[in-house]
Design an enzyme around this catalytic site. Sequence first.
Site, PDB file in Angstrom:
ATOM      1  N   SER A   6      26.068 -63.891 -46.538  1.00  0.00           N
ATOM      2  CA  SER A   6      26.652 -64.574 -45.368  1.00  0.00           C
ATOM      3  C   SER A   6      25.623 -64.747 -44.254  1.00  0.00           C
ATOM      4  O   SER A   6      24.657 -63.980 -44.154  1.00  0.00           O
ATOM      5  CB  SER A   6      27.827 -63.774 -44.816  1.00  0.00           C
ATOM      6  OG  SER A   6      28.813 -63.641 -45.793  1.00  0.00           O
TER       7      SER A   6
HETATM    8  N1  SAH Z   1      28.921 -59.221 -48.778  1.00  0.00           N
HETATM    9  C1  SAH Z   1      27.919 -59.954 -49.501  1.00  0.00           C
HETATM   10  C2  SAH Z   1      28.214 -61.444 -49.627  1.00  0.00           C
HETATM   11  C3  SAH Z   1      29.485 -61.714 -50.305  1.00  0.00           C
HETATM   12  S1  SAH Z   1      29.505 -63.146 -51.310  1.00  0.00           S
HETATM   13  C4  SAH Z   1      26.543 -59.763 -48.916  1.00  0.00           C
HETATM   14  O1  SAH Z   1      26.402 -59.095 -47.880  1.00  0.00           O
HETATM   15  O2  SAH Z   1      25.577 -60.251 -49.507  1.00  0.00           O
HETATM   16  C5  SAH Z   1      30.992 -62.757 -52.170  1.00  0.00           C
HETATM   17  C6  SAH Z   1      30.779 -61.812 -53.323  1.00  0.00           C
HETATM   18  O3  SAH Z   1      32.084 -61.447 -53.794  1.00  0.00           O
HETATM   19  C7  SAH Z   1      30.088 -62.471 -54.505  1.00  0.00           C
HETATM   20  O4  SAH Z   1      28.973 -61.702 -54.886  1.00  0.00           O
HETATM   21  C8  SAH Z   1      31.153 -62.472 -55.592  1.00  0.00           C
HETATM   22  O5  SAH Z   1      30.657 -62.316 -56.890  1.00  0.00           O
HETATM   23  C9  SAH Z   1      32.025 -61.296 -55.191  1.00  0.00           C
HETATM   24  N2  SAH Z   1      33.407 -61.311 -55.701  1.00  0.00           N
HETATM   25  C10 SAH Z   1      34.209 -62.362 -55.908  1.00  0.00           C
HETATM   26  N3  SAH Z   1      35.412 -61.967 -56.404  1.00  0.00           N
HETATM   27  C11 SAH Z   1      35.346 -60.600 -56.491  1.00  0.00           C
HETATM   28  C12 SAH Z   1      36.262 -59.613 -56.944  1.00  0.00           C
HETATM   29  N4  SAH Z   1      37.460 -59.924 -57.406  1.00  0.00           N
HETATM   30  N5  SAH Z   1      35.871 -58.328 -56.903  1.00  0.00           N
HETATM   31  C13 SAH Z   1      34.620 -57.976 -56.448  1.00  0.00           C
HETATM   32  N6  SAH Z   1      33.709 -58.884 -56.031  1.00  0.00           N
HETATM   33  C14 SAH Z   1      34.065 -60.177 -56.045  1.00  0.00           C
END
Ligand code: SAH
Length: 240
Positions: free
Chosen positions: A86
Amino acid sequence: MKTNNMYYFPVFFLFLLFIFPFQDEEKYSKMRKNMVEHQLKTRDITDPKVLDAMSKVKRHLFVDDKLKNAAHNDHPLPIGEEQTISQPYIVALMTQLLDVKPDEKILEIGTGSGYQAAVLSELADSVFTIEIIEKLAKMAEKRLKNLGYHNVKVKYGDGYYGWKEHAPYDAIIITAAADNISPILVEQLKEGGRILLPLGGTNYWQTLTIAAKKDGKLTNIRRLSDVIFVPMTGEILKKK
Ligand code: SAH
């Protein structure tokens, strides 16, 4: 006495090799400072603890080497597997909204690069974070360990089911978009605890939403600013 100039060259070369990493660190430290001054303080990030954590965590080490110089730009960046880290402001905003106390245990859904988890770990007692893409989970786990974030634990799995072993949590943060909230996560939230997520249709934008748990249910639901996140996948997509 006559000195052989030929000796100077390797000594000078070794000296350069020695100072190079320090110059690099200084460059990124300046970039972090600029980011805090121009992207966070000029907006609505006022919590000194959050500003401090954002100044400390080395964001350039959470992206691919090729993107290091863009790591502090005012937008999200790709981290592989079609996912993103993000924008710095959004990480700071979510951290500020979560209002973490030093003795708290936090659950994050969506580890991605591990950056948000690292920022939270500067403020909390411990952070548990779940990532559904195995490759990203393994990379983030290794990165956080190498950087010394020993109070962060990463799990590969579907965040829909939370992490029961360490529940209940003082706060839960979901960093992927969903149009509903897993009841299992609500169960794993402490009474009086809060949950924060980009809530809404996953195709367009979502609204950062925070709620508190009272008598086993979510109450005091506050819808804050509009954001755009990658979608939460897995079990949540089957629930409406
Ligand atoms: N917090 C992260 C950015 C999040 S991007 C950072 O600081 O870099 C969103 C992330 O959520 C992605 O890596 C995606 O694979 C994950 N995601 C999506 N659905 C999910 C789920 N059901 N359980 C765990 N992770 C998930």
